[in-house]
Design an enzyme around this catalytic site. Sequence first.
Site, mmCIF file in Angstrom:
data_model
loop_
_atom_site.group_PDB
_atom_site.id
_atom_site.type_symbol
_atom_site.label_atom_id
_atom_site.label_comp_id
_atom_site.label_asym_id
_atom_site.label_seq_id
_atom_site.Cartn_x
_atom_site.Cartn_y
_atom_site.Cartn_z
ATOM 1 N N CYS A 88 0.868 -1.180 0.000
ATOM 2 C CA CYS A 88 0.000 0.000 0.000
ATOM 3 C C CYS A 88 0.906 1.231 0.000
ATOM 4 C CB CYS A 88 -0.958 -0.022 1.188
ATOM 5 S SG CYS A 88 -0.144 0.078 2.794
ATOM 6 N N GLN A 89 0.459 2.318 0.578
ATOM 7 C CA GLN A 89 1.245 3.545 0.580
ATOM 8 C C GLN A 89 2.399 3.474 1.581
ATOM 9 O OE1 GLN A 89 0.739 5.721 -1.705
ATOM 10 N NE2 GLN A 89 1.802 7.562 -1.062
#
Length: 136
Positions: A88-89
């Site tokens: 993810c981020q």
Amino acid sequence: MSQSISSSTKAEEVVSVDVSQAKTLLQSGHQYLDVRTQDEFRRGHCEAAKIVNIPYMLNTPQGRVKNQEFLEQVSSLLNPADDILVGCQSGARSLKATTELVAAGYKKVRNVGGGYLAWVDHSFPINTEEEEPSAN
């Protein structure tokens, strides 16, 4: 079809790798499951031969909510026996997503610690899907 997370699955049971390990695993054929929103994905994602974007959280007018169809969407594209890296981020959403996938029977799934931000910090190759501005 709704699946619930087994209460016995804990984040400690999830295997995490750093982005350097992830890059090597991607080069050896692992699939990359990017669980960020579609907008985040379009703005930039790690370069991988086999990459899928299935958001774990969805943006709504009320804020971010869990994608209730996450497992169903993943299972329509990826097999529980596949070698999968989940990113993810920054690593938080992917840890939750990986925990859920492990509970659902995905045996060879690993969380990418640090996520896309760490990938960029290491100057690893990225792809973007932003539309080019028109020349008019």
